[in-house]
Design an enzyme around this catalytic site. Structure first.
Site, PDB file in Angstrom:
ATOM      1  N   ALA A  32     -13.016  -5.995  15.115  1.00 21.08           N
ATOM      2  CA  ALA A  32     -13.741  -5.279  16.081  1.00 21.08           C
ATOM      3  C   ALA A  32     -15.266  -5.033  15.534  1.00 21.08           C
ATOM      4  O   ALA A  32     -16.361  -4.817  16.605  1.00 21.08           O
ATOM      5  CB  ALA A  32     -13.159  -4.081  16.478  1.00 21.08           C
ATOM      6  N   ARG A  44     -12.177   2.278  14.367  1.00 18.51           N
ATOM      7  CA  ARG A  44     -12.112   3.155  13.465  1.00 18.51           C
ATOM      8  C   ARG A  44     -13.229   3.612  13.114  1.00 18.51           C
ATOM      9  O   ARG A  44     -13.450   4.517  11.952  1.00 18.51           O
ATOM     10  CB  ARG A  44     -11.344   2.405  12.097  1.00 18.51           C
ATOM     11  CG  ARG A  44      -9.813   2.518  12.519  1.00 18.51           C
ATOM     12  CD  ARG A  44      -9.126   1.909  11.357  1.00 18.51           C
ATOM     13  NE  ARG A  44      -7.708   1.769  11.621  1.00 18.51           N
ATOM     14  CZ  ARG A  44      -7.172   0.761  12.363  1.00 18.51           C
ATOM     15  NH1 ARG A  44      -8.094  -0.205  13.015  1.00 18.51           N
ATOM     16  NH2 ARG A  44      -5.878   0.590  12.796  1.00 18.51           N
ATOM     17  N   ILE A 112     -10.336  -9.540  20.906  1.00 15.46           N
ATOM     18  CA  ILE A 112      -9.702 -10.268  22.312  1.00 15.46           C
ATOM     19  C   ILE A 112     -10.760 -10.305  23.375  1.00 15.46           C
ATOM     20  O   ILE A 112     -10.657 -10.375  24.636  1.00 15.46           O
ATOM     21  CB  ILE A 112      -8.646  -9.163  22.889  1.00 15.46           C
ATOM     22  CG1 ILE A 112      -9.149  -7.579  22.827  1.00 15.46           C
ATOM     23  CG2 ILE A 112      -7.614  -9.319  22.106  1.00 15.46           C
ATOM     24  CD1 ILE A 112      -8.155  -6.625  23.547  1.00 15.46           C
ATOM     25  N   ASP A 113     -12.082 -10.127  22.901  1.00 12.08           N
ATOM     26  CA  ASP A 113     -13.212 -10.141  23.625  1.00 12.08           C
ATOM     27  C   ASP A 113     -13.805 -11.306  24.379  1.00 12.08           C
ATOM     28  O   ASP A 113     -14.849 -11.415  24.769  1.00 12.08           O
ATOM     29  CB  ASP A 113     -14.311  -9.131  22.998  1.00 12.08           C
ATOM     30  CG  ASP A 113     -14.815  -9.506  21.984  1.00 12.08           C
ATOM     31  OD1 ASP A 113     -14.641 -10.761  21.626  1.00 12.08           O
ATOM     32  OD2 ASP A 113     -15.095  -8.758  21.010  1.00 12.08           O
ATOM     33  N   HIS A 128      -4.695 -12.000  18.149  1.00  9.51           N
ATOM     34  CA  HIS A 128      -4.482 -11.219  19.268  1.00  9.51           C
ATOM     35  C   HIS A 128      -4.569 -11.387  20.403  1.00  9.51           C
ATOM     36  O   HIS A 128      -4.766 -10.500  21.149  1.00  9.51           O
ATOM     37  CB  HIS A 128      -5.116  -9.706  18.285  1.00  9.51           C
ATOM     38  CG  HIS A 128      -4.688  -9.180  17.279  1.00  9.51           C
ATOM     39  ND1 HIS A 128      -5.285  -7.886  16.583  1.00  9.51           N
ATOM     40  CD2 HIS A 128      -3.603  -9.566  16.303  1.00  9.51           C
ATOM     41  CE1 HIS A 128      -4.828  -7.745  15.590  1.00  9.51           C
ATOM     42  NE2 HIS A 128      -3.919  -8.681  15.301  1.00  9.51           N
TER      43      HIS A 128
HETATM   44  P1  NAD Z   1     -11.385  -1.660  12.905  1.00 13.02           P
HETATM   45  O1  NAD Z   1     -11.699  -0.851  13.920  1.00 13.02           O
HETATM   46  O2  NAD Z   1     -10.144  -1.232  12.514  1.00 13.02           O
HETATM   47  O3  NAD Z   1     -12.403  -1.788  12.061  1.00 13.02           O
HETATM   48  C1  NAD Z   1     -13.643  -2.508  11.990  1.00 13.02           C
HETATM   49  C2  NAD Z   1     -14.361  -2.250  10.784  1.00 13.02           C
HETATM   50  O4  NAD Z   1     -15.935  -2.840  11.281  1.00 13.02           O
HETATM   51  C3  NAD Z   1     -14.607  -0.728  10.441  1.00 13.02           C
HETATM   52  O5  NAD Z   1     -14.163  -0.770   8.979  1.00 13.02           O
HETATM   53  C4  NAD Z   1     -16.436  -0.795  10.633  1.00 13.02           C
HETATM   54  O6  NAD Z   1     -16.790  -0.195   9.479  1.00 13.02           O
HETATM   55  C5  NAD Z   1     -16.836  -2.194  10.697  1.00 13.02           C
HETATM   56  N1  NAD Z   1     -18.103  -2.304  11.606  1.00 13.02           N
HETATM   57  C6  NAD Z   1     -18.478  -1.472  12.616  1.00 13.02           C
HETATM   58  N2  NAD Z   1     -19.393  -1.993  13.020  1.00 13.02           N
HETATM   59  C7  NAD Z   1     -20.156  -3.108  12.332  1.00 13.02           C
HETATM   60  C8  NAD Z   1     -20.956  -3.844  12.042  1.00 13.02           C
HETATM   61  N3  NAD Z   1     -21.954  -3.870  12.956  1.00 13.02           N
HETATM   62  N4  NAD Z   1     -21.165  -4.879  11.104  1.00 13.02           N
HETATM   63  C9  NAD Z   1     -20.244  -4.589  10.101  1.00 13.02           C
HETATM   64  N5  NAD Z   1     -19.031  -4.015  10.114  1.00 13.02           N
HETATM   65  C10 NAD Z   1     -19.062  -3.070  11.157  1.00 13.02           C
HETATM   66  O7  NAD Z   1     -11.128  -3.103  13.571  1.00 13.02           O
HETATM   67  P2  NAD Z   1     -10.007  -4.326  13.217  1.00 13.02           P
HETATM   68  O8  NAD Z   1     -10.174  -4.649  11.636  1.00 13.02           O
HETATM   69  O9  NAD Z   1     -10.571  -5.499  13.861  1.00 13.02           O
HETATM   70  O10 NAD Z   1      -8.919  -4.066  13.612  1.00 13.02           O
HETATM   71  C11 NAD Z   1      -8.476  -3.074  15.072  1.00 13.02           C
HETATM   72  C12 NAD Z   1      -7.623  -4.078  15.971  1.00 13.02           C
HETATM   73  O11 NAD Z   1      -8.803  -3.564  16.909  1.00 13.02           O
HETATM   74  C13 NAD Z   1      -7.890  -5.415  15.913  1.00 13.02           C
HETATM   75  O12 NAD Z   1      -6.511  -5.654  16.192  1.00 13.02           O
HETATM   76  C14 NAD Z   1      -8.508  -5.776  17.390  1.00 13.02           C
HETATM   77  O13 NAD Z   1      -7.708  -6.802  18.161  1.00 13.02           O
HETATM   78  C15 NAD Z   1      -8.738  -4.680  18.129  1.00 13.02           C
HETATM   79  N6  NAD Z   1     -10.110  -4.368  18.761  1.00 13.02           N
HETATM   80  C16 NAD Z   1     -10.501  -5.402  19.259  1.00 13.02           C
HETATM   81  C17 NAD Z   1     -11.933  -5.233  19.874  1.00 13.02           C
HETATM   82  C18 NAD Z   1     -12.809  -6.298  20.186  1.00 13.02           C
HETATM   83  O14 NAD Z   1     -12.022  -7.391  20.812  1.00 13.02           O
HETATM   84  N7  NAD Z   1     -13.932  -6.423  20.373  1.00 13.02           N
HETATM   85  C19 NAD Z   1     -12.596  -3.791  19.942  1.00 13.02           C
HETATM   86  C20 NAD Z   1     -11.755  -2.791  19.427  1.00 13.02           C
HETATM   87  C21 NAD Z   1     -10.336  -3.038  18.874  1.00 13.02           C
END
Ligand code: NAD
Length: 256
Positions: A32, A44, A112-113, A128
């Protein structure tokens, strides 16, 4: 720029260059965090993460989809469809450019975006699921998510399959769902890879967080520390677009 950072960018570029020269395999694993610069909150990050507003393990769970569908379509489904207005950012574009130039062979994404597809990445394992499609729980129908959106907007909950009338649902892997075939494919690809480039993942959601343990060489680009930092060749705690742009600049023969 401090020399530590400069050394780190150089080292990642050299690793990618050497794997390309030897016709080896490098893959990216994204989470994410790569999409926060496109305006989609992650789970997170302190202050902005979705976790602070809701419990995604509840809102985006099979239990709620099946047991309390009205609640799922009022909250979880709205969250899923809201991601589709975003556009890819520089980090997504650079990963597509790295694939085009032969530096990486594909992207495994927890997201999933749909932003890797939009950026032009061709080999994408969506472990996912995605927010483009829906499927029927009774027959083999698979179609656009917009089919469900139309029904939900008219109050038809749960939405129905246009072919057989069975219950239809989004093609996203919810908490409590089994992993899709794409995960097994990604697992096999990682086992054969020389390097995994993790971008924007807290590496705390299993089984995906298990993948970095299977590769010899690991590079992690994430704003905050992850549980796998200790075994990475290079760790960059900074924004994905910045770090990837710096690395990209140090490669030979690249084009964006
Ligand atoms: P997570 O939220 O657990 O971790 C995201 C990490 O990215 C964090 O540790 C944060 O410090 C870091 N981060 C934030 N902005 C950043 C940037 N600009 N550059 C570098 N690092 C950055 O997300 P995860 O590990 O992907 O796991 C969470 C679950 O959330 C996944 O299963 C995913 O499917 C789902 N999710 C997906 C989306 C999406 O599709 N965009 C959004 C939210 C959650």
């Amino acid at each position: 720029m401090n020399s530590c950072k400069e050394d780190a960018y150089q080292k990642v570029a050299a690793l990618l260059q050497s794997i390309k020269n030897k016709k080896g395999s490098a893959l990216a694993l994204t989470g994410a965090g790569i999409s926060t610069e496109s305006g989609i909150p992650d789970f997170r990050s302190p202050g902005s993460g979705l976790w602070e507003q809701m419990d995604p393990m509840e809102t985006l769970s099979v239990q709620v989809l099946k047991g309390r569908p009205k609640e799922f379509y009022a909250r979880g489904f709205r969250l899923l469809t809201s991601m589709r207005d975003a556009s890819p950012n520089l980090a997504h574009q650079i990963l597509a450019g790295l694939e085009e130039a032969g530096y990486i062979q594909g992207v495994i994404t927890q997201n999933i975006d749909n932003l890797h597809h939009q950026a032009g990445s061709r080999q994408v394992w969506e472990v996912h699921g995605n927010t483009r499609e829906a499927y029927c729980l009774s027959c083999r129908w698979r179609g656009p998510l917009s089919e469900l959106e139309q029904q939900v907007a008219q109050g038809a909950i749960p939405p129905r399959c246009p072919l057989c009338g069975g219950i239809a649902r989004p093609a996203v892997v919810l908490f409590g769902d089994p992993m899709p075939e794409a995960f097994n494919e990604a697992l096999e690809a990682v086992k054969k890879a020389d390097l995994l480039l993790v971008v924007g993942s807290s590496l705390s959601v299993y089984p995906v967080a298990y993948l970095p343990e299977l590769v010899r060489q690991l590079v992690i680009i994430n704003l905050t520390p992850t549980p796998q930092d200790y075994r990475a060749e290079v760790v960059l705690h900074e924004k994905a677009s910045r770090a990837l742009a710096e690395i990209y600049d140090r490669l030979e023969g690249k084009e964006l």
